[in-house]
Design an enzyme around this catalytic site. Structure first.
Site, PDB file in Angstrom:
ATOM      1  N   ILE A  91       0.866  -1.186   0.000  1.00 41.64           N
ATOM      2  CA  ILE A  91       0.000   0.000   0.000  1.00 41.64           C
ATOM      3  C   ILE A  91       0.899   1.231   0.000  1.00 41.64           C
ATOM      4  O   ILE A  91       1.776   1.355   0.858  1.00 41.64           O
ATOM      5  CB  ILE A  91      -0.891   0.005   1.265  1.00 41.64           C
ATOM      6  N   LEU A  92       0.725   2.111  -0.951  1.00 41.18           N
ATOM      7  CA  LEU A  92       1.577   3.290  -1.042  1.00 41.18           C
ATOM      8  C   LEU A  92       1.214   4.260   0.089  1.00 41.18           C
ATOM      9  O   LEU A  92       0.038   4.440   0.427  1.00 41.18           O
ATOM     10  CB  LEU A  92       1.400   3.936  -2.415  1.00 41.18           C
ATOM     11  N   ASN A 106      -2.870   1.877 -11.013  1.00 46.39           N
ATOM     12  CA  ASN A 106      -2.644   0.495 -10.576  1.00 46.39           C
ATOM     13  C   ASN A 106      -3.475  -0.417 -11.455  1.00 46.39           C
ATOM     14  O   ASN A 106      -4.540  -0.036 -11.934  1.00 46.39           O
ATOM     15  CB  ASN A 106      -3.066   0.338  -9.110  1.00 46.39           C
ATOM     16  N   THR A 107      -2.992  -1.620 -11.684  1.00 41.87           N
ATOM     17  CA  THR A 107      -3.773  -2.623 -12.397  1.00 41.87           C
ATOM     18  C   THR A 107      -4.141  -3.715 -11.407  1.00 41.87           C
ATOM     19  O   THR A 107      -3.324  -4.123 -10.582  1.00 41.87           O
ATOM     20  CB  THR A 107      -2.994  -3.209 -13.594  1.00 41.87           C
ATOM     21  N   HIS A 108      -5.425  -4.116 -11.444  1.00 42.74           N
ATOM     22  CA  HIS A 108      -5.930  -5.085 -10.462  1.00 42.74           C
ATOM     23  C   HIS A 108      -6.671  -6.194 -11.211  1.00 42.74           C
ATOM     24  O   HIS A 108      -7.509  -5.889 -12.074  1.00 42.74           O
ATOM     25  CB  HIS A 108      -6.867  -4.371  -9.482  1.00 42.74           C
ATOM     26  N   ASP A 140      -5.503   5.725  -4.645  1.00 36.82           N
ATOM     27  CA  ASP A 140      -5.754   6.702  -3.569  1.00 36.82           C
ATOM     28  C   ASP A 140      -5.314   6.045  -2.269  1.00 36.82           C
ATOM     29  O   ASP A 140      -4.636   5.019  -2.275  1.00 36.82           O
ATOM     30  CB  ASP A 140      -7.229   7.151  -3.561  1.00 36.82           C
ATOM     31  N   GLY A 142      -6.717   4.310  -0.172  1.00 42.78           N
ATOM     32  CA  GLY A 142      -7.301   3.011   0.204  1.00 42.78           C
ATOM     33  C   GLY A 142      -6.616   1.847  -0.491  1.00 42.78           C
ATOM     34  O   GLY A 142      -5.619   2.019  -1.190  1.00 42.78           O
ATOM     35  N   ASP A 144      -6.998  -0.502  -3.403  1.00 42.71           N
ATOM     36  CA  ASP A 144      -7.720  -0.729  -4.670  1.00 42.71           C
ATOM     37  C   ASP A 144      -9.030   0.052  -4.724  1.00 42.71           C
ATOM     38  O   ASP A 144     -10.030  -0.419  -5.278  1.00 42.71           O
ATOM     39  CB  ASP A 144      -8.006  -2.236  -4.838  1.00 42.71           C
TER      40      ASP A 144
END
Ligand code: GRF
Length: 203
Positions: A91-92, A106-108, A140, A142, A144
């Protein structure tokens, strides 16, 4: 546009971006790769491409804050226009987001908001969904939870296990990530609330 790509694993999404950047018309170049652990396939791919690669592993720092600061500085040194988290499994932190939030994607491997978190493919399979997919979204604070930029569906097949489904998702995910990053890099985007519009498409 200057891209810094963050990886934790095999780096196949990174490789897809590296391959796309080879075409000058794509309008972006990967200037550095960062990892949260050493020995990742992603860092090996960066080194093979002759790119600067850095590792900032949390256990090497006195605190998560110190790691956040170090990762932010390492990314900032390459002056990215866009940061791409391609399978980065941390988590950034608030310092990173203060500096690069709003231009970090981000890719999820699921259709957010369904199946957020680190075990998306396993969770979707366990839930018994018939359709899953992948999402590219802005990061952001959170997990994902940032504004969705693009999504694509993937059918779940009888007999799928986590590996077979994830591989099928990754084939779609790599193509979606390359398409989205190129459009963001070349033409920009607007965000109203949670609604993201890429200037180069009606999506
Ligand atoms: C991708 O499916 C990503 O969405 C997930 O982990 C995978 C990373 O794959 N978080 P790779 O390292 O890009 O091959």
């Amino acid at each position: 546009a200057r891209l810094v790509v963050l990886v934790s694993g095999a780096g196949t999404n990174l490789q897809a971006l590296l391959d796309a950047c080879a075409d000058p018309a794509y309008g972006a170049q990967v200037v550095a790769v960062g990892a949260d652990r050493s020995g990742t396939g992603g860092v090996e791919r960066a080194e093979r491409a002759g790119l600067p690669a850095f590792t900032r592993a949390i256990p090497d720092f006195a605190s998560r804050d110190a790691w956040d600061e170090a990762l932010t500085a390492a990314v900032a040194a390459h002056e990215p226009d866009l940061v791409v988290s391609a399978g980065f499994m941390k988590i950034l932190g608030p310092r990173f987001l203060a500096r690069f939030g709003g231009r970090t994607v981000n890719t999820h491997p699921a259709l957010l908001p369904s199946f957020a978190g680190a075990h998306a493919v396993r969770d979707a399979l366990a839930y018994g969904v018939k359709v899953t997919g992948c999402t590219v979204h802005f990061v952001d604070e959170g997990v994902d939870t940032g504004p969705v930029i693009a999504q694509e569906t993937v059918q779940v097949r009888r007999g799928d296990d986590e590996e077979s489904l994830h591989q099928r998702i990754k084939r779609v995910e790599r193509r979606l990530l390359v398409d989205v990053v190129g459009r963001l890099a070349r033409d920009g985007w607007t965000v109203q609330g949670r609604r993201v519009s890429m200037k180069s498409s009606d999506s």
